[in-house]
Scaffold this motif. Structure first.
Motif, PDB file in Angstrom:
ATOM      1  N   THR A 358     -25.170  78.126 -45.634  1.00  0.00           N
ATOM      2  CA  THR A 358     -24.883  78.411 -47.034  1.00  0.00           C
ATOM      3  C   THR A 358     -26.161  78.820 -47.746  1.00  0.00           C
ATOM      4  OG1 THR A 358     -23.072  76.826 -47.055  1.00  0.00           O
ATOM      5  CG2 THR A 358     -23.954  77.470 -49.187  1.00  0.00           C
ATOM      6  N   ASN A 359     -26.128  79.985 -48.374  1.00  0.00           N
ATOM      7  CA  ASN A 359     -27.264  80.453 -49.172  1.00  0.00           C
ATOM      8  C   ASN A 359     -27.236  79.730 -50.521  1.00  0.00           C
ATOM      9  OD1 ASN A 359     -28.660  83.277 -48.042  1.00  0.00           O
ATOM     10  ND2 ASN A 359     -26.630  82.847 -47.206  1.00  0.00           N
ATOM     11  N   GLU A 360     -27.962  78.623 -50.602  1.00  0.00           N
ATOM     12  CA  GLU A 360     -28.033  77.892 -51.865  1.00  0.00           C
ATOM     13  C   GLU A 360     -29.023  78.588 -52.809  1.00  0.00           C
ATOM     14  OE1 GLU A 360     -26.085  75.677 -52.752  1.00  0.00           O
ATOM     15  OE2 GLU A 360     -25.347  74.600 -50.984  1.00  0.00           O
ATOM     16  N   THR A 361     -28.868  78.320 -54.082  1.00  0.00           N
ATOM     17  CA  THR A 361     -29.720  78.978 -55.077  1.00  0.00           C
ATOM     18  C   THR A 361     -30.446  77.995 -55.978  1.00  0.00           C
ATOM     19  OG1 THR A 361     -27.850  79.108 -56.608  1.00  0.00           O
ATOM     20  CG2 THR A 361     -28.212  80.991 -55.123  1.00  0.00           C
ATOM     21  N   GLY A 362     -29.940  76.769 -56.043  1.00  0.00           N
ATOM     22  CA  GLY A 362     -30.464  75.807 -57.013  1.00  0.00           C
ATOM     23  C   GLY A 362     -29.583  75.719 -58.245  1.00  0.00           C
ATOM     24  N   ILE A 363     -28.521  76.529 -58.278  1.00  0.00           N
ATOM     25  CA  ILE A 363     -27.570  76.471 -59.395  1.00  0.00           C
ATOM     26  C   ILE A 363     -26.587  75.331 -59.146  1.00  0.00           C
ATOM     27  CG2 ILE A 363     -25.781  77.709 -60.663  1.00  0.00           C
ATOM     28  CD1 ILE A 363     -27.072  80.330 -59.683  1.00  0.00           C
ATOM     29  N   ILE A 364     -26.425  74.459 -60.116  1.00  0.00           N
ATOM     30  CA  ILE A 364     -25.434  73.392 -60.045  1.00  0.00           C
ATOM     31  C   ILE A 364     -24.238  73.832 -60.892  1.00  0.00           C
ATOM     32  CG2 ILE A 364     -24.976  70.942 -60.361  1.00  0.00           C
ATOM     33  CD1 ILE A 364     -27.238  71.601 -58.363  1.00  0.00           C
ATOM     34  N   PHE A 365     -23.117  74.039 -60.205  1.00  0.00           N
ATOM     35  CA  PHE A 365     -21.926  74.510 -60.898  1.00  0.00           C
ATOM     36  C   PHE A 365     -21.104  73.337 -61.417  1.00  0.00           C
ATOM     37  CE2 PHE A 365     -23.026  78.128 -58.207  1.00  0.00           C
ATOM     38  CZ  PHE A 365     -22.832  79.203 -59.071  1.00  0.00           C
ATOM     39  N   ASP A 366     -20.290  73.634 -62.408  1.00  0.00           N
ATOM     40  CA  ASP A 366     -19.445  72.625 -63.055  1.00  0.00           C
ATOM     41  C   ASP A 366     -18.368  72.133 -62.079  1.00  0.00           C
ATOM     42  OD1 ASP A 366     -18.705  71.528 -65.939  1.00  0.00           O
ATOM     43  OD2 ASP A 366     -16.831  72.028 -64.894  1.00  0.00           O
ATOM     44  N   LYS A 372     -18.692  78.149 -63.188  1.00  0.00           N
ATOM     45  CA  LYS A 372     -19.462  77.973 -64.416  1.00  0.00           C
ATOM     46  C   LYS A 372     -20.762  77.209 -64.120  1.00  0.00           C
ATOM     47  CE  LYS A 372     -19.101  75.999 -69.084  1.00  0.00           C
ATOM     48  NZ  LYS A 372     -18.217  75.242 -70.010  1.00  0.00           N
ATOM     49  N   VAL A 373     -21.882  77.743 -64.612  1.00  0.00           N
ATOM     50  CA  VAL A 373     -23.180  77.093 -64.407  1.00  0.00           C
ATOM     51  C   VAL A 373     -23.285  75.877 -65.316  1.00  0.00           C
ATOM     52  CG1 VAL A 373     -25.684  77.357 -64.573  1.00  0.00           C
ATOM     53  CG2 VAL A 373     -24.275  79.274 -63.783  1.00  0.00           C
ATOM     54  N   GLU A 374     -23.495  74.717 -64.686  1.00  0.00           N
ATOM     55  CA  GLU A 374     -23.709  73.498 -65.476  1.00  0.00           C
ATOM     56  C   GLU A 374     -25.185  73.320 -65.803  1.00  0.00           C
ATOM     57  OE1 GLU A 374     -23.799  68.926 -64.270  1.00  0.00           O
ATOM     58  OE2 GLU A 374     -21.732  69.669 -64.345  1.00  0.00           O
ATOM     59  N   ILE A 389     -31.011  82.521 -65.718  1.00  0.00           N
ATOM     60  CA  ILE A 389     -29.706  81.886 -65.551  1.00  0.00           C
ATOM     61  C   ILE A 389     -29.626  80.745 -66.549  1.00  0.00           C
ATOM     62  CG2 ILE A 389     -28.119  80.759 -63.938  1.00  0.00           C
ATOM     63  CD1 ILE A 389     -29.698  82.002 -61.655  1.00  0.00           C
ATOM     64  N   LEU A 390     -28.547  80.697 -67.319  1.00  0.00           N
ATOM     65  CA  LEU A 390     -28.403  79.691 -68.370  1.00  0.00           C
ATOM     66  C   LEU A 390     -27.131  78.874 -68.171  1.00  0.00           C
ATOM     67  CD1 LEU A 390     -29.304  81.874 -71.506  1.00  0.00           C
ATOM     68  CD2 LEU A 390     -30.816  80.369 -70.188  1.00  0.00           C
ATOM     69  N   PRO A 391     -27.143  77.616 -68.611  1.00  0.00           N
ATOM     70  CA  PRO A 391     -25.909  76.833 -68.578  1.00  0.00           C
ATOM     71  C   PRO A 391     -24.799  77.547 -69.361  1.00  0.00           C
ATOM     72  CG  PRO A 391     -27.790  75.424 -69.051  1.00  0.00           C
ATOM     73  CD  PRO A 391     -28.295  76.834 -69.108  1.00  0.00           C
ATOM     74  N   GLY A 392     -23.607  77.542 -68.807  1.00  0.00           N
ATOM     75  CA  GLY A 392     -22.475  78.217 -69.440  1.00  0.00           C
ATOM     76  C   GLY A 392     -22.198  79.599 -68.881  1.00  0.00           C
ATOM     77  N   ASP A 393     -23.178  80.174 -68.126  1.00  0.00           N
ATOM     78  CA  ASP A 393     -22.942  81.477 -67.494  1.00  0.00           C
ATOM     79  C   ASP A 393     -21.807  81.357 -66.485  1.00  0.00           C
ATOM     80  OD1 ASP A 393     -25.006  82.513 -68.953  1.00  0.00           O
ATOM     81  OD2 ASP A 393     -26.437  82.656 -67.288  1.00  0.00           O
ATOM     82  N   PHE A 426     -23.399  87.575 -63.699  1.00  0.00           N
ATOM     83  CA  PHE A 426     -22.814  86.548 -64.565  1.00  0.00           C
ATOM     84  C   PHE A 426     -22.212  87.191 -65.811  1.00  0.00           C
ATOM     85  CE2 PHE A 426     -26.144  84.375 -62.188  1.00  0.00           C
ATOM     86  CZ  PHE A 426     -25.502  83.217 -61.787  1.00  0.00           C
ATOM     87  N   ASP A 427     -21.230  86.504 -66.334  1.00  0.00           N
ATOM     88  CA  ASP A 427     -20.696  86.850 -67.652  1.00  0.00           C
ATOM     89  C   ASP A 427     -21.267  85.850 -68.640  1.00  0.00           C
ATOM     90  OD1 ASP A 427     -18.719  86.291 -69.931  1.00  0.00           O
ATOM     91  OD2 ASP A 427     -17.989  88.204 -69.139  1.00  0.00           O
ATOM     92  N   ARG A 428     -22.033  86.358 -69.620  1.00  0.00           N
ATOM     93  CA  ARG A 428     -22.653  85.483 -70.629  1.00  0.00           C
ATOM     94  C   ARG A 428     -22.102  85.872 -71.997  1.00  0.00           C
ATOM     95  NH1 ARG A 428     -28.917  85.446 -70.373  1.00  0.00           N
ATOM     96  NH2 ARG A 428     -28.430  84.279 -68.459  1.00  0.00           N
ATOM     97  N   LYS A 429     -21.065  85.155 -72.369  1.00  0.00           N
ATOM     98  CA  LYS A 429     -20.412  85.390 -73.667  1.00  0.00           C
ATOM     99  C   LYS A 429     -20.031  86.868 -73.831  1.00  0.00           C
ATOM    100  CE  LYS A 429     -22.845  81.569 -75.929  1.00  0.00           C
ATOM    101  NZ  LYS A 429     -23.757  81.160 -77.029  1.00  0.00           N
ATOM    102  N   GLY A 430     -19.422  87.414 -72.758  1.00  0.00           N
ATOM    103  CA  GLY A 430     -18.947  88.791 -72.801  1.00  0.00           C
ATOM    104  C   GLY A 430     -19.951  89.824 -72.359  1.00  0.00           C
ATOM    105  N   LYS A 431     -21.194  89.403 -72.125  1.00  0.00           N
ATOM    106  CA  LYS A 431     -22.230  90.338 -71.706  1.00  0.00           C
ATOM    107  C   LYS A 431     -22.503  90.154 -70.210  1.00  0.00           C
ATOM    108  CE  LYS A 431     -27.057  91.608 -72.572  1.00  0.00           C
ATOM    109  NZ  LYS A 431     -28.296  91.275 -73.334  1.00  0.00           N
TER     110      LYS A 431
END
Length: 650
Positions: A358-366, A372-374, A389-393, A426-431
């Motif tokens: 598994t290619n891990e990234t360090g992102i902890i998902f919800d 969703k990025v937690e 990368i921001l929480p909520g992405d 990622f989708d960040r609030k529509g962007k």
């Protein structure tokens, strides 16, 4: 054997016991006869360290030559019988960490004087009848197959013969030890030969750049000792057959020219039929015998070990492959109900042609929304500067492939190997946001999360203890974690009033002695520069401060040794739960096909004789962390440690 040195008559195969002592059934030095066959040279164990011992066969007298409390091993006679060469670290015991930076030494068996140049000068002009040198007939064949005999004279420089009587003068014998070869790096293994007036000492060494190699040091009267490299690789064997020498190095047999220090590879081959049934049978019985000779408990944890051999040998006719043998042996070994045990084997036939990671990234998902990025794990690749990368992405694509929310997210990150880099969308609030990232392994991510937990403990200790308590956590008892502990102490100990050493979840190793020695330090005097401030010696004095050691049910192996020593030395309070009961010092032995089995050969006991393998270490103050505590991000054990220290500081 374990405790007997025997002399065997090779004609009748009758044997008699020469010496009964503590030899150990493995990790011992091979005995050897003196050049005149009058003595046997060997090593015995004293407090886990080897001493050099000689036994006079005719007089039936045994002499301990060293008796030092540290290890002298790998002894070899000089061909003239005047010296014994050996390997030792001289001032440092080999247990528990092994002989680090050992060197090769020579011990003079009597107070011999150095040779005189005047004697050699006189010998040059002494009128003596030259010894008759017989010509050597070399028979070759010409192109027609006819024998061609040519008389060739060879210059012969006689090698000094060993003394008929070997004198051993033990008075001040340790003062007659001198270094042979390099003083840098580590050397081990000693083979000694002589030709003419030169003595050649062979050994393995890593003094040149850290890589092991086979070296030799030449000793010659009136000349400086000369050290030369013979071959790469420190695993070697050298034998003498008549006037010829042969060296086995890195699996290659070589003819060795002593004078030129030259190896010539010998090409050889041999065809044979491999009988796997016989091989597996040999491996089974050899493993059983190894445990029979070396298992640390003479009562075998209450198991009838002979009966186990008979019971499991009944299945040998049904062993069809390596996997079957592995199951059979591990089941038999498991009967001992012992830690540090097992049979390990692998072969080309079991090699996997395809694996996934598994290619891990360090992102902890919800947990509720797996796309969703937690948050971002600290110290992970995703936490590096420039990674946007921001929480909520919301993850929408991996390497340009659109993510289907109905498919397991890890499907998009699973590959035969780690990618060099990945592009995440990622989708960040529509962007739409594109991020390049270097993947990391799942093991690296676990390490990131582990380090987060340790960092959080540091913060809590600082907060709850008003910045008065030093905190250090050791994941294991290996060299790298010892370095972490010592760096923690260097940074914190002098500026703090107390110490917490956390060994919870510690998986063991072999540095308990170093940790306990550091924690045992106390101030013993002060000094200062004129007009300066008084400063203590030693620089660190942790034993003069309150110390708490944290342990739990997953503190095992050397962590238990550390905890037991901490309690015996009365260095402070132990808080937590009882340790795992998984502590035996172990080694391993190899088998014919490269397989190996572990040998838990040295039991660990408290000063009043309790076996840590069965007893473990109990805390002074019992505090249990529950699963609910973990979910609520609580740590009652750490809280109690801080509270107890604050109570002592008042």
């Amino acid at each position: 054997g374990r405790n007997e040195l025997k002399l065997m008559d090779l004609k009748t195969f009758d044997s008699k016991t020469l010496v009964t002592d503590e030899f150990w059934a493995f990790q011992n030095s091979a005995p050897s006869f003196s050049p005149n066959d009058e003595y046997v040279l060997f090593t015995v164990y004293r407090n886990f360290e080897q001493d050099l011992v000689v036994h006079n066969i005719k007089g039936n007298k045994t002499i301990n030559l060293t008796n030092t409390g540290v290890t002298e091993t790998g002894p070899a006679w000089s061909p003239d019988g005047k010296y014994i060469f050996f390997t030792s670290a001289r001032t440092k015991p080999s247990y528990p960490t092994g002989m680090n930076s050992a060197h090769i030494y020579r011990m003079a068996l009597n107070n011999y004087d150095e040779p005189y140049r005047s004697d050699k000068f006189d010998d040059l002009f002494k009128e003596t009848k030259p010894a008759e040198v017989k010509p050597v007939v070399v028979i070759t064949k010409d192109k027609n197959g006819k024998a061609d005999t040519t008389k060739k004279k060879m210059e012969v420089k006689p090698t000094p013969k060993p003394a008929n009587v070997i004198t051993i003068n033990t008075q001040d014998i340790l003062d007659r030890i001198e270094l042979v070869g390099p003083s840098f790096g580590g050397q081990y293994g000693t083979d000694v030969f002589a030709k003419g007036d030169k003595t050649y000492v062979f050994y393995a060494s890593n003094h040149e750049g850290g890589a092991s190699g086979l070296y030799r040091t030449t000793l010659e009267p009136f000349e400086v000792n000369k050290t030369e490299k013979v071959a790469d690789g420190g695993d070697y064997n050298i034998v003498q057959a008549g006037d010829k020498f042969f060296v086995l190095s890195r699996g290659v047999i070589n003819k060795y020219t002593l004078e030129a220090n030259k190896l010539d590879k010998i090409d050889h081959g041999y065809k044979f039929t491999r009988n796997l049934n016989a091989e597996f049978n040999q491996m089974f019985y050899e493993t059983w015998v190894g445990l029979d000779e070396n298992f640390y408990d003479e009562k075998f944890h209450g198991v009838d070990w002979d009966k186990m051999r008979t019971r499991y040998a009944a299945y040998l006719p049904y062993v069809n492959n390596r996997s079957d043998l592995r199951i059979l042996l591990n089941d038999m070994l498991g009967e001992l109900n012992s830690s540090h045990m097992g049979f390990n084997s692998s072969g080309a036939e079991e090699k996997k042609n395809l694996t996934y990671t598994t290619n891990e990234t360090g992102i902890i998902f919800d947990n509720e929304n797996p796309l969703k990025v937690e948050r971002i794990a600290a110290k992970s690749n995703a936490a590096r500067t420039g990674t946007n990368i921001l929480p909520g992405d919301m993850l929408t694509a991996v390497n340009g492939i659109k993510v289907d929310e109905k498919i397991d997210r890890d499907y998009y990150f699973s590959k035969p190997s780690l990618d060099k880099e990945m592009t995440l969308t990622f989708d960040r609030k529509g962007k739409e946001v594109f991020v390049n990232i270097h993947p990391e392994s799942s093991g690296a991510l676990r390490g990131n999360l582990y380090d987060e937990w340790i960092t959080n403990n540091h913060k809590n200790v600082d907060k709850w203890g008003n910045n008065r308590i030093a905190y250090s956590y050791m994941k294991n008892m290996g060299g790298s974690e010892l370095e972490v502990f010592l760096l923690d102490m260097v940074a914190q100990e002098e500026n703090k009033d107390a110490i917490i050493l956390d060994l919870r979840y510690n998986t063991g190793g072999n540095v308990h002695d170093d940790v306990l020695k550091f924690l045992s330090q106390r101030p013993y005097l002060q000094w200062k520069y004129r007009g300066g401030k008084l400063a203590p010696q030693s620089n660190f004095g942790p034993a003069a401060k309150p110390i708490v050691l944290l342990i739990n049910e997953q503190s095992l192996s050397d962590a238990e040794m550390t905890a037991a020593g901490f309690k015996q030395l009365k260095l402070g309070k132990i808080i937590g739960t009882e340790t795992y009961r998984w502590i035996i010092f172990t080694s391993a032995k190899g088998l014919v096909d490269g397989s190996s089995y572990r040998l838990p050969s040295w039991g660990c006991y408290t000063m009043d004789g309790k076996n840590l393998e069965s007893e473990g270490v109990k805390p002074d103050i019992f505090v249990k962390n529950t699963f609910e505590d973990r979910l609520a991000d609580k740590d009652p054990q750490l809280e109690k440690a801080v509270a107890e220290i604050l109570k002592d500081l008042k």
